[in-house]
Write a protein that holds these residues in place. Structure first.
Motif, PDB file in Angstrom:
ATOM      1  N   CYS A  82       0.828  -1.215   0.000  1.00 25.83           N
ATOM      2  CA  CYS A  82       0.000   0.000   0.000  1.00 25.83           C
ATOM      3  C   CYS A  82       0.862   1.264   0.000  1.00 25.83           C
TER       4      CYS A  82
ATOM      5  N   ASP B  57      -5.023   3.493  -0.056  1.00 28.60           N
ATOM      6  CA  ASP B  57      -3.702   2.954   0.305  1.00 28.60           C
ATOM      7  C   ASP B  57      -3.259   3.488   1.676  1.00 28.60           C
TER       8      ASP B  57
ATOM      9  N   CYS C 199      -9.743  -1.292  -0.317  1.00 27.36           N
ATOM     10  CA  CYS C 199      -8.503  -0.890  -0.993  1.00 27.36           C
ATOM     11  C   CYS C 199      -8.201  -1.853  -2.151  1.00 27.36           C
TER      12      CYS C 199
ATOM     13  N   CYS D 215      -7.780  -0.887  -6.084  1.00 29.74           N
ATOM     14  CA  CYS D 215      -6.509  -1.193  -6.772  1.00 29.74           C
ATOM     15  C   CYS D 215      -6.742  -2.133  -7.954  1.00 29.74           C
TER      16      CYS D 215
ATOM     17  N   CYS E 204      -0.723  -4.598  -5.255  1.00 31.10           N
ATOM     18  CA  CYS E 204      -1.375  -4.149  -4.028  1.00 31.10           C
ATOM     19  C   CYS E 204      -2.740  -4.833  -3.873  1.00 31.10           C
TER      20      CYS E 204
END
Lengths: 108, 108, 108, 108
Positions: B20, B43, B78, B82, B93
């Motif tokens: 991240c 992130d 997240c 991503c 990530c």
């Protein structure tokens, strides 16, 4: 590959943070907890700076060098204190601090 | 051995935090940085909660479960963001977030 | 003005983190340190989540609500434990935790 | 009263961390986000070290001086970069960094 330049030192930092956090909590469970006070205090400092140094390196921060130097100095202090105690968690933490300080100085 | 119960999840958390932090900084260097705004923001959230969840596990905290559940939810968000982008750091990530969320749910 | 929406809760979070960090260290100096173990452990959890929640709010994170809910739950646990002890730092910490949990719930 | 020795510097550190976190996120929303890259990167470094320095001071850490010195140096770098930009959040952050660096140097 990602973070390649700093991959080894990030691993040493993460390992040291985990060892310090574990040691702090394990010291609280020891019979001689009063004797472990400085160890617990330095474990908290060391875990904190290791985690932020790892984050700065993973970001490729231009402040990497000052994080690494500060971290090495705090690892030295924590490792020295942990090295005075015979508990397994203290010995493991002392060794993690020693490796981490070395990795920080190599990378700085 | 130290941290044995949580060793795997701590490794997944540390790997996710590093991915991240790396992704946030790499996104800032992309041509399409405006498109990466949400990725960078998540992130930062994800790196932060992964770091503190790893610390709580290493301490053997009684709050471990709530840290793990919160961390899994933030990893989900997240990783999903991503996963929308083709940059290598975003793909790496997304994968680190997916593994970390899974590890957190197994351990919770 | 900056952070206006969350200014009050950020202040409560920062005050709670400082009270927890202070309480953890002060507990280590008490005669009855063995009795303070759980207080110290929860102080560490609470300081950590307060600081990351404050950071998420200052960024205007879309994850603010889950940070706030998690933080309120950990403040509850820490404040309850601190409230069992007569040391001034424990009483101050219990009060900071209570105010912070309330501020988190209002903002969530 | 608790933390009295360091109360002012902890407040400056908390204010600086909040300003940096806010500035990082606000920079991501600017039209000229590419120009803000270095500002965002330094905001992340500065928020991190401010948060850990405040924690170390609240614990009464024997490592306080090195945290304060490192923090002052990172505040200098961040404040200088923020000072180059006309956005209100950058100006507010530059001022918070300047005050924080000064408070850290007074306390070190």
């Amino acid at each position: 590959m990602h973070n390649s330049k700093y991959q080894n030192v990030i691993q040493a930092l993460d390992a040291c943070a985990a060892a310090c956090n574990h040691c702090a909590a394990a010291c609280l469970n020891e019979e001689d907890v009063k004797m472990m006070k400085r160890c617990i205090m330095l474990d908290m400092d060391c875990a904190a700076i290791c985690k932020e140094t790892a984050a700065a390196l993973a970001r490729g921060s231009e402040m990497a060098t000052i994080f690494l130097q500060t971290c090495a100095a705090i690892c030295d202090a924590c490792g020295e204190e942990c090295g005075k105690h015979e508990h397994d968690h203290c010995k493991a933490c002392a060794e993690a601090c020693r490796r981490c300080a070395e990795a920080c100085r190599s990378a700085a």
